[in-house]
Design an enzyme around this catalytic site. Sequence first.
Site, PDB file in Angstrom:
ATOM      1  N   SER A   1      34.742 -18.227  23.505  1.00  0.00           N
ATOM      2  CA  SER A   1      34.708 -19.623  23.046  1.00  0.00           C
ATOM      3  C   SER A   1      34.982 -20.675  24.118  1.00  0.00           C
ATOM      4  O   SER A   1      34.744 -21.863  23.876  1.00  0.00           O
ATOM      5  CB  SER A   1      35.676 -19.820  21.885  1.00  0.00           C
TER       6      SER A   1
ATOM      7  N   LYS B   1      41.031 -29.201  22.376  1.00  0.00           N
ATOM      8  CA  LYS B   1      40.317 -28.686  21.206  1.00  0.00           C
ATOM      9  C   LYS B   1      41.163 -28.874  19.946  1.00  0.00           C
ATOM     10  O   LYS B   1      42.400 -28.702  19.998  1.00  0.00           O
ATOM     11  CB  LYS B   1      40.028 -27.207  21.451  1.00  0.00           C
TER      12      LYS B   1
ATOM     13  N   SER C   1      33.306 -21.499  20.493  1.00  0.00           N
ATOM     14  CA  SER C   1      33.728 -22.507  19.552  1.00  0.00           C
ATOM     15  C   SER C   1      34.238 -23.793  20.199  1.00  0.00           C
ATOM     16  O   SER C   1      34.347 -24.808  19.516  1.00  0.00           O
ATOM     17  CB  SER C   1      34.820 -21.951  18.650  1.00  0.00           C
TER      18      SER C   1
END
Lengths: 68, 458
Positions: B167, B68, B143
């Site tokens: 997330s 990420k 996220s």
Amino acid sequence: MGAESTPLPSLEELRALARAQGVDPTDADLEGVLGFLGIVLPALRELEGETGRDVPPAGMYLPDREAT
Amino acid sequence: MTLNSLARAIRRGELSPREAVQDALERIERDDPAYNSFITVRAEEALAEAEALPEPAGALHGVPLGVKDVIDVAGTRTTAASKVLADNTAAADATVVARLRKAGAVIVGKLNTHEFAWGASTTSQAFGPAHNPWDIERICGGSSGGSGAAVAARLVPGALGTDTAGSVRIPAALCGVTGIRPTTGRVPNRGVIPVSWTYDTVGPLARTAEDCALLLDVIGGPDPHDASTTPAAGDPCLEGIGRGVAGLRIGVVAHLFHDVPIDPRVAAVVEAAIGELGRLGARVERVDASFLRRAEVVQQLVMLPEAAEAHLPWLRTRLADYGADVRARLLAGLLLPASAPITGQRARRALALEARPLFERFDLLASPEMPIVAPRIGEDPVEVAGQSLPYRLSLIPFNSPWSCLGVPTVSVPCGFVDGLPVGLALTGRRLAESTVLSAAHAYQQVTDWHERRPPDPT
């Protein structure tokens, strides 16, 4: 989250608080914050009443003796 | 091929690290224009690193992975999907990246995220939305949405995300992959852009629980130089992955099926999955844990001011460069009363004390990971069981309790509604990731939801 009536700060009070921290939000930004505070502040008040005064704050992660 | 299968194939010499990395890069080049799951692809660097891997081979020798884009990879930009950091290049690897590399993994790129990992849609204004491989008109959650999409689309066999309030779990559920939020503090956060010190953790996403176990074994463990880690390591996860669920006591978190808005079709799919665990020998019992609803506000009271503090220098100089949703939340955190995070942390301790008997009585808690399947991009509010709700509020009851308690929780693919994936959440005691993942693995041995492939993007 709670729904009881809680006094909210004015836009100018919020702006002054933001500026005191070096941040300069727009009116639209502050109206968004007010909407959020309208939900959170009553919930905060409710939580204050529900949490025993003898309970200390938790830390970044819960200590082992309280491990679930 | 799953991550474990690929790692074994490379170790056996059936393909080289370079071939494995080249294959991932070709998939990304071919398919990712449809998903926008990567913000930065490290094609040249990854191929060079694959060719230069040292011997002896580590557990992830030659395995291509994505991380990420809030996790630093030395020499590569970390944008957090924000205009604020669009030109920010990392000076050093995050601890988790260093651990992956030490095990032989090759980082092929940085994955799309909700701006600054703070939101559940992955619809960055600066870098564009990530698209759900099951229906590219829909969000992939967040996220860590790029991580979920890239794994679901078979662009990489595994990825790292981060989880503050769901997330890792949310994109895992909405994209039909497996993702675990580890115990807070099990995995070092150094080199990861923070949302909230109290709740942040890195977590893996992959197709199977077995793959997540391998990744977690590599990235987890104390770091004496990192105050964000716990001193206790927790049991290894891969080693005991096959021990099954026979005899385990599983509490079904009743209020998350009935007392909060949830699509009844999603609830039915999750109920059926829990029934499967019962058939495998687990002792399943419904439990009233509705006190956990306090976590919904507790998390906000702590997370908002912590995030505002972390962002304060940029709030002073780059306020207009944030997307509207993240800017609004950061300002709310800045302007909450000073008592809010203290009350929140006191209530969090009270919540943990109240939850202790629950975790003494049960080895695992089972619940839906999300109340709905993936909404369309831009669809907000969403309709949940006939009610119109802000998307973000709809998911908080399902995610905040486990973040507040800091306990490990995995989202496991368990079926479909309207052709879109549904996730089962299994939650365990602190540092009991091995129990959580072995239960998920047992479920995946008798079901094939995790093997389903999204449609071809072309």
